[in-house]
Motif scaffolding. Sequence first.
Motif, short mmCIF file in Angstrom:
data_model
loop_
_atom_site.label_atom_id
_atom_site.label_comp_id
_atom_site.label_asym_id
_atom_site.label_seq_id
_atom_site.Cartn_x
_atom_site.Cartn_y
_atom_site.Cartn_z
N SER A 7 0.84 -1.20 0.00
CA SER A 7 0.00 0.00 0.00
C SER A 7 0.86 1.24 0.00
CB SER A 7 -0.91 0.00 1.23
OG SER A 7 -0.15 -0.02 2.41
N GLU A 8 0.24 2.39 -0.34
CA GLU A 8 0.96 3.65 -0.41
C GLU A 8 0.85 4.37 0.92
OE1 GLU A 8 2.67 4.94 -3.14
OE2 GLU A 8 2.42 2.91 -3.86
N THR A 9 1.92 5.08 1.32
CA THR A 9 1.86 5.90 2.52
C THR A 9 1.19 7.22 2.18
OG1 THR A 9 3.94 7.02 2.13
CG2 THR A 9 4.05 4.90 3.26
N SER A 10 0.95 8.05 3.21
CA SER A 10 0.24 9.31 3.01
C SER A 10 1.02 10.29 2.17
CB SER A 10 -0.09 9.92 4.38
OG SER A 10 1.10 10.17 5.11
N VAL A 11 2.34 10.10 2.05
CA VAL A 11 3.15 11.02 1.25
C VAL A 11 3.54 10.39 -0.07
CG1 VAL A 11 4.03 12.34 3.19
CG2 VAL A 11 5.24 10.29 2.45
N GLY A 12 2.95 9.26 -0.40
CA GLY A 12 3.17 8.67 -1.72
C GLY A 12 4.35 7.73 -1.82
N ILE A 13 4.99 7.38 -0.70
CA ILE A 13 6.09 6.41 -0.73
C ILE A 13 5.50 5.04 -0.48
CG2 ILE A 13 8.28 5.69 0.27
CD1 ILE A 13 8.73 8.53 1.17
N GLY A 14 5.59 4.14 -1.46
CA GLY A 14 5.03 2.83 -1.29
C GLY A 14 5.77 2.04 -0.22
N LEU A 15 5.03 1.24 0.55
CA LEU A 15 5.65 0.44 1.59
C LEU A 15 6.60 -0.60 1.00
CD1 LEU A 15 2.73 -0.05 4.11
CD2 LEU A 15 4.62 1.55 4.23
N GLN A 64 10.05 4.01 10.32
CA GLN A 64 9.02 4.90 10.85
C GLN A 64 9.04 6.25 10.14
OE1 GLN A 64 10.11 4.79 14.99
NE2 GLN A 64 8.69 3.11 15.47
N THR A 65 10.24 6.77 9.90
CA THR A 65 10.37 8.08 9.24
C THR A 65 9.88 8.02 7.80
OG1 THR A 65 12.25 8.74 10.61
CG2 THR A 65 12.00 9.86 8.51
N LEU A 66 10.28 6.99 7.08
CA LEU A 66 9.91 6.88 5.67
C LEU A 66 8.41 6.70 5.47
CD1 LEU A 66 12.86 4.68 4.32
CD2 LEU A 66 12.49 7.13 3.94
N GLN A 67 7.72 6.20 6.49
CA GLN A 67 6.27 6.10 6.41
C GLN A 67 5.61 7.47 6.46
OE1 GLN A 67 5.51 3.18 9.65
NE2 GLN A 67 4.43 2.04 8.07
N LYS A 68 6.33 8.45 7.06
CA LYS A 68 5.74 9.77 7.26
C LYS A 68 6.23 10.80 6.25
CE LYS A 68 5.66 8.92 12.26
NZ LYS A 68 6.24 9.31 13.55
N THR A 69 7.46 10.65 5.78
CA THR A 69 8.02 11.70 4.92
C THR A 69 9.10 11.13 4.03
OG1 THR A 69 9.04 13.90 4.95
CG2 THR A 69 9.82 12.33 6.59
N ARG A 70 9.44 11.86 3.00
CA ARG A 70 10.54 11.49 2.12
C ARG A 70 11.85 12.04 2.69
NH1 ARG A 70 8.77 9.76 -2.96
NH2 ARG A 70 6.54 10.09 -3.31
#
Length: 214
Positions: A7-15, A64-70
């Motif tokens: 799935s995609e994170t809220s900032v568009g980085i796919g898990l 954890q960081t990459l889930q929130k931001t690039r």
Amino acid sequence: MCTLGNSETSVGIGLDTIERILEDYDSYILTLARQAVIRSATRAEVLDMEIDEIAQMTRVKLWQTLQKTRVDNLKAYIRRIAHNEAINRIRQQHKEVIPLPVDEQNEVSQDYTPLSQSESILDPVTIFEQKEAIAECTRRLIALVIQLPHRQQQAMICSLKERHDDPASLARSFKLAGKDIVSYNWPGDKVDENRLRASLSFTRRRLRRYFVVA
């Protein structure tokens, strides 16, 4: 390590992309953890455990960081996480417990002064951070040296090998930057050596704009 889906994170980085990043940078994370543990003078019997602990916490916090931001500069960010985790581990291991000096009657000695007791103990975090600063300075110097023209590069490497307290460690640092310096030595001919040494003064001045070279 956590198992990530697609799935995609809220900032568009796919898990799935985050999982690939963690895999791609895992050897770098382990290298940083190993270097941090060595510089913290951890006891040999817990060396591997400490490396694993710092590496695992670095992976978790990066995830954890990459889930929130690039993150634009992943290597620099990972290095900062590993540094902070190493500091945290040192603080946990060296919680300052200062035994009170007692006399023959098991009473607190009249000579006890908390200030002098504290000053006599070297702060392991300070020692670690000093070693980290030296390591960072070395990385910057190496990055500059390998960009020099061949002859200036040869002179600087020979000089560094000659003056470094741990030539093997220096060689490993250069190797990490993609440069094998094992074969770099002063010329056997004294005239050639003197000519090569003559270029050192100019080379050091050239590098001094970035930092003072000892």
